[in-house]
Design a protein around this motif. Structure first.
Motif, PDB file in Angstrom:
ATOM      1  N   LEU A 181       0.835  -1.205   0.000  1.00 52.01           N
ATOM      2  CA  LEU A 181       0.000   0.000   0.000  1.00 52.01           C
ATOM      3  C   LEU A 181       0.873   1.259   0.000  1.00 52.01           C
ATOM      4  N   ARG A 182       1.944   1.215   0.786  1.00 52.68           N
ATOM      5  CA  ARG A 182       2.851   2.374   0.848  1.00 52.68           C
ATOM      6  C   ARG A 182       3.547   2.592  -0.492  1.00 52.68           C
ATOM      7  N   CYS A 183       3.821   1.503  -1.207  1.00 49.23           N
ATOM      8  CA  CYS A 183       4.393   1.637  -2.555  1.00 49.23           C
ATOM      9  C   CYS A 183       3.412   2.378  -3.459  1.00 49.23           C
ATOM     10  N   LEU A 184       2.131   2.024  -3.362  1.00 43.20           N
ATOM     11  CA  LEU A 184       1.128   2.652  -4.228  1.00 43.20           C
ATOM     12  C   LEU A 184       1.022   4.138  -3.910  1.00 43.20           C
ATOM     13  N   ALA A 185       1.142   4.482  -2.628  1.00 46.22           N
ATOM     14  CA  ALA A 185       0.990   5.877  -2.214  1.00 46.22           C
ATOM     15  C   ALA A 185       2.253   6.692  -2.481  1.00 46.22           C
ATOM     16  N   GLY A 186       3.364   6.014  -2.765  1.00 48.46           N
ATOM     17  CA  GLY A 186       4.607   6.743  -3.000  1.00 48.46           C
ATOM     18  C   GLY A 186       5.388   6.982  -1.718  1.00 48.46           C
ATOM     19  N   LEU A 187       5.000   6.316  -0.644  1.00 49.63           N
ATOM     20  CA  LEU A 187       5.709   6.481   0.625  1.00 49.63           C
ATOM     21  C   LEU A 187       6.845   5.486   0.753  1.00 49.63           C
ATOM     22  N   TYR A 188       6.863   4.523  -0.154  1.00 47.64           N
ATOM     23  CA  TYR A 188       7.931   3.532  -0.150  1.00 47.64           C
ATOM     24  C   TYR A 188       8.273   3.238  -1.600  1.00 47.64           C
ATOM     25  N   ARG A 189       9.568   3.141  -1.856  1.00 49.97           N
ATOM     26  CA  ARG A 189       9.997   2.890  -3.220  1.00 49.97           C
ATOM     27  C   ARG A 189      10.549   1.483  -3.320  1.00 49.97           C
ATOM     28  N   ALA A 190       9.844   0.634  -4.069  1.00 54.49           N
ATOM     29  CA  ALA A 190      10.301  -0.744  -4.228  1.00 54.49           C
ATOM     30  C   ALA A 190      11.494  -0.762  -5.176  1.00 54.49           C
ATOM     31  N   ALA A 191      12.294  -1.840  -5.067  1.00 52.28           N
ATOM     32  CA  ALA A 191      13.486  -1.926  -5.916  1.00 52.28           C
ATOM     33  C   ALA A 191      13.102  -2.077  -7.383  1.00 52.28           C
TER      34      ALA A 191
ATOM     35  N   GLN B 183       3.039  13.632  -3.406  1.00 53.86           N
ATOM     36  CA  GLN B 183       2.340  14.863  -3.781  1.00 53.86           C
ATOM     37  C   GLN B 183       1.897  14.841  -5.236  1.00 53.86           C
ATOM     38  N   GLU B 184       2.632  14.096  -6.063  1.00 50.11           N
ATOM     39  CA  GLU B 184       2.334  14.092  -7.502  1.00 50.11           C
ATOM     40  C   GLU B 184       1.370  12.970  -7.894  1.00 50.11           C
ATOM     41  N   ARG B 185       0.881  12.206  -6.924  1.00 51.08           N
ATOM     42  CA  ARG B 185       0.152  10.999  -7.292  1.00 51.08           C
ATOM     43  C   ARG B 185      -1.372  11.091  -7.227  1.00 51.08           C
ATOM     44  N   ARG B 186      -1.915  12.030  -6.550  1.00 49.65           N
ATOM     45  CA  ARG B 186      -3.367  12.079  -6.333  1.00 49.65           C
ATOM     46  C   ARG B 186      -3.900  10.715  -5.921  1.00 49.65           C
ATOM     47  N   CYS B 187      -3.487  10.372  -4.718  1.00 54.58           N
ATOM     48  CA  CYS B 187      -3.808   9.066  -4.192  1.00 54.58           C
ATOM     49  C   CYS B 187      -4.291   9.293  -2.763  1.00 54.58           C
ATOM     50  N   GLY B 188      -5.528   8.920  -2.475  1.00 54.95           N
ATOM     51  CA  GLY B 188      -6.053   9.121  -1.125  1.00 54.95           C
ATOM     52  C   GLY B 188      -5.683   7.949  -0.240  1.00 54.95           C
ATOM     53  N   LEU B 189      -5.142   8.243   0.921  1.00 58.78           N
ATOM     54  CA  LEU B 189      -4.747   7.151   1.826  1.00 58.78           C
ATOM     55  C   LEU B 189      -5.359   7.383   3.203  1.00 58.78           C
ATOM     56  N   VAL B 190      -6.094   6.390   3.685  1.00 58.27           N
ATOM     57  CA  VAL B 190      -6.595   6.437   5.064  1.00 58.27           C
ATOM     58  C   VAL B 190      -5.675   5.554   5.891  1.00 58.27           C
TER      59      VAL B 190
ATOM     60  N   ALA C 146      -8.860  12.062   2.738  1.00 63.77           N
ATOM     61  CA  ALA C 146      -8.300  11.262   1.645  1.00 63.77           C
ATOM     62  C   ALA C 146      -9.038  11.531   0.336  1.00 63.77           C
ATOM     63  N   LEU C 147     -10.339  11.851   0.433  1.00 64.97           N
ATOM     64  CA  LEU C 147     -11.128  12.073  -0.784  1.00 64.97           C
ATOM     65  C   LEU C 147     -11.033  13.510  -1.275  1.00 64.97           C
ATOM     66  N   ALA C 148     -10.478  14.387  -0.428  1.00 66.95           N
ATOM     67  CA  ALA C 148     -10.489  15.815  -0.745  1.00 66.95           C
ATOM     68  C   ALA C 148      -9.716  16.136  -2.026  1.00 66.95           C
ATOM     69  N   ARG C 149      -8.656  15.401  -2.282  1.00 71.62           N
ATOM     70  CA  ARG C 149      -7.838  15.712  -3.468  1.00 71.62           C
ATOM     71  C   ARG C 149      -8.440  15.184  -4.746  1.00 71.62           C
ATOM     72  N   GLU C 150      -9.644  14.639  -4.672  1.00 72.31           N
ATOM     73  CA  GLU C 150     -10.231  13.938  -5.812  1.00 72.31           C
ATOM     74  C   GLU C 150      -9.239  12.908  -6.327  1.00 72.31           C
ATOM     75  N   PRO C 151      -8.941  11.932  -5.470  1.00 70.41           N
ATOM     76  CA  PRO C 151      -7.869  10.993  -5.801  1.00 70.41           C
ATOM     77  C   PRO C 151      -8.263  10.092  -6.965  1.00 70.41           C
ATOM     78  N   ARG C 152      -7.227   9.585  -7.639  1.00 67.97           N
ATOM     79  CA  ARG C 152      -7.441   8.618  -8.718  1.00 67.97           C
ATOM     80  C   ARG C 152      -7.591   7.213  -8.145  1.00 67.97           C
ATOM     81  N   VAL C 153      -7.066   7.028  -6.936  1.00 68.91           N
ATOM     82  CA  VAL C 153      -7.115   5.735  -6.258  1.00 68.91           C
ATOM     83  C   VAL C 153      -7.340   6.010  -4.777  1.00 68.91           C
TER      84      VAL C 153
END
Lengths: 222, 384
Positions: free
Chosen positions: B56-66, B89-96, B161-168
């Motif tokens: 999940l953190r990979c999807l949000a951009g909080l973790y970078r997989a190899a 910041q560049e992902r438009r991804c809502g995370l709860v 999480a929904l405020a940014r009109e996330p794509r995911v």
């Protein structure tokens, strides 16, 4: 009451606090949130001025500032003056001596800001700078405020390092703490008493401010 | 994930919704594929330490997989081959977040408004109030998180999480920190909300029931690997390996051997110790082949003593009650088949049925193993 010494002390404390603020913010933030090799050594070095006798630190600084050292020569080449027995030298010594008073409370403050909260800010689209201003600073504020007040009050009362590095030059390096010593040496006890009481009152007020404000910030904003 | 295995990346990137393939060895092993169509809710299920949160953190951009890539609606968020990594910041991804991670010094409204940086300042306040109303928090806009209940905090986190009109939308165990009544309520609200949203939703949970109730598809993760994906009913009753069967708590897991294929009658004959059972037809197994098999506890049918019925000829098994635990309305039973085989069979019954049939430890019972529910898998040497 030596007003010149008092205002010099205030000036020194203000400059010390001002210069240390950005440096300590950066250092405290890095120490609170990142793990790097040699971190415990850095922590120990930062804490060192707390335990080192002021005269010892003053002695080393005096040696380092002299015109025979690279630091002294470099300073002379750039600014055309000496670091020894000048206000600038005193300021530099004071900054070094106050590092733990500025960094440690700020570090505690930043440690209280959870990683998740910062991540939530990034996921909300807030830039690193905006996260710093709107999330990290307000949440770490009690620690930052304590650091500022402690640094200011501590500089005001510093004696040993000042005497070693700055000496006792009126208007240049004679701070209020030196002035008190000077008055006692001259058997001018009433003047010493007034200045001592002033410093005492100032220190008490500073401590009250730190406690009061950090408590209110924590509750009111939380 | 069988359906994802065939993608070329270019094809995948053109698609709608979320698609990702992530792999690395260290420090946290990952070898996972994931896809979610717009409006689809996919549950990532696995025990703690299975890599759900890391994924999940990979999807949000909080973790970078190899290695790997992430694409959302044709937009690449991460691609290790191109050294491309978009920041959170560049992902438009809502995370709860699991513990919501609300900003403690800001009111509920300001928490939501903090994620409205894309709107002009003058519109943020009204939009934040609108979002809070959507999650049923109208009237509580001025409260700081500390003055809200766990369920209310979760709603603020959802609104933010929904405020940014996330794509995911990503949900990290969002119901784990609230009481059961609140949890049910929030789950119902999420089920309603997802229809309005029309974006892919990824829900991380370790709760199989929650996944079954909310998800269109579930992905079973174990040690960072996606082992199976499919509709919850299918994954929970037809695991593709003994490892998945264990992870979804299918305890009726046994070894057997294929006896014969009977395509005309629609079943495969299976030897289980002394017995021969009829199992749902699976033509890919050959006679003589060793297999593992499972049967969900709900498909073990107790024969009524007072009124024998027609279905009793279907894989009848005699056993004794070894253990019986009443858990309120349901009663969990463990049977033991007769020696020398002495296999354990778990089933659950409504408590009143267990009482009416006079079940008690030591009593002899007869059950049917429903042929259609017997699911054959590749042989796993770890299964008895």
């Amino acid at each position: 009451m030596d007003w010149q010494a008092f205002s010099l002390s205030l000036e020194l404390a203000a400059w010390t606090t001002l210069v240390l603020l950005p440096l300590a913010l950066l250092a405290a933030r890095a120490l609170a949130w990142h793990r790097f090799p040699g971190q415990s050594l850095v922590q120990a070095l930062i804490a060192l001025p707390l335990l080192l006798p002021p005269t010892v630190l003053g002695f080393y600084l005096l040696s380092a500032f002299g015109s025979g050292t690279w630091l002294g020569r470099a300073y002379e080449a750039v600014f055309g003056g000496s670091l020894v027995f000048t206000f600038e030298g005193l300021l530099l010594a004071s900054i070094i001596f106050n590092i733990p008073f500025a960094v440690q409370p700020m570090q505690r403050g930043f440690e209280a800001v959870s990683r998740e909260v910062r991540e939530a800010a990034w996921c909300s689209g807030m830039s690193a700078w905006k996260t710093f201003l709107r999330i990290e600073l307000p949440l770490a504020w009690p620690g930052i405020l304590s650091a500022l007040v402690l640094t200011f009050a501590h500089t005001l009362g510093e004696f040993g390092v000042v005497l070693m590095v700055g000496g006792n030059i009126p208007g240049e390096t004679r701070t209020i703490a030196i002035a008190i010593y000077d008055r006692v040496q001259a058997f001018d006890e009433p003047a010493a008493a007034i200045m001592a009481a002033t410093l005492l009152g100032f220190s008490l007020a500073a401590i009250a401010l730190v406690h009061g404000l950090s408590g209110r910030v924590g509750q009111g904003r939380g | 994930m069988a359906s994802a295995a065939g993608w070329g990346k270019d094809v995948a990137e053109g698609g709608e919704g979320l698609r990702a393939q992530l792999n690395q060895r260290r420090p946290i092993p990952l070898q996972a594929e994931l896809s979610a169509a717009p409006g689809e809710l996919v549950a990532l299920v696995g025990p703690s330490g299975s890599g759900k949160s890391t994924l999940l953190r990979c999807l949000a951009g909080l973790y970078r997989a190899a290695g790997g890539w992430i694409a959302v609606n044709g937009e690449t968020w991460f691609d290790s081959a191109q050294r491309l990594f978009r920041s959170p910041q560049e992902r438009r991804c809502g995370l709860v977040f699991q513990h919501y991670a609300l900003f403690p010094h800001l009111s509920a409204r300001d928490n939501v408004a903090a994620a409205l940086g894309h709107l002009p300042r003058s519109e943020r306040r009204a939009r934040a109030e609108q979002l809070l109303a959507m999650v049923h928090l109208a009237g509580l806009e001025h409260r700081p998180p500390g003055a809200l209940s766990g369920g209310q905090q979760q709603r603020v986190a959802l609104a933010r999480a929904l405020a940014r009109e996330p794509r995911v939308l990503l949900l990290d165990e969002p119901f784990s920190a609230v009481d059961q009544v609140t949890r049910r309520k929030l789950q119902r609200e999420l089920a309603q909300l997802r229809r309005l949203l029309g974006i892919p939703i990824v829900l991380v949970t370790h709760d199989l029931e929650e996944a079954a109730a909310l998800a269109d598809r579930m992905v079973i993760l174990h040690q960072g690997r996606s082992l199976q994906e499919g509709p919850p009913r299918e994954v929970l009753t037809r695991p593709n390996s003994a490892a998945v069967a264990r992870l979804v708590d299918l305890r009726n897991l046994y070894s057997g051997e294929i006896v014969e294929q009977r395509p005309d009658q629609g079943f495969t004959l299976l030897r289980w110790g002394e017995r021969v059972l009829e199992a749902r037809h699976r033509p890919e197994f050959r006679p003589g082949q060793a297999v593992s098999w499972v049967i969900p506890p709900g498909s073990v049918i107790l024969h009524r003593r007072d009124r024998p019925s027609r279905g009793e000829r279907e894989n009848p098994v005699e056993a004794t009650v070894a253990e019986m635990v009443e858990l309120g309305e349901t009663c969990s039973l463990e049977l033991r088949t007769q020696a020398p085989q002495a296999s354990a069979i778990s089933l659950a019954l409504p408590t009143h049925v267990a009482r009416r049939n006079g079940l008690a430890p030591g009593e002899a019972v007869r059950v049917s193993l429903l042929a259609d529910a017997i699911h054959l898998m590749e042989h796993d040497p770890m299964v008895e």
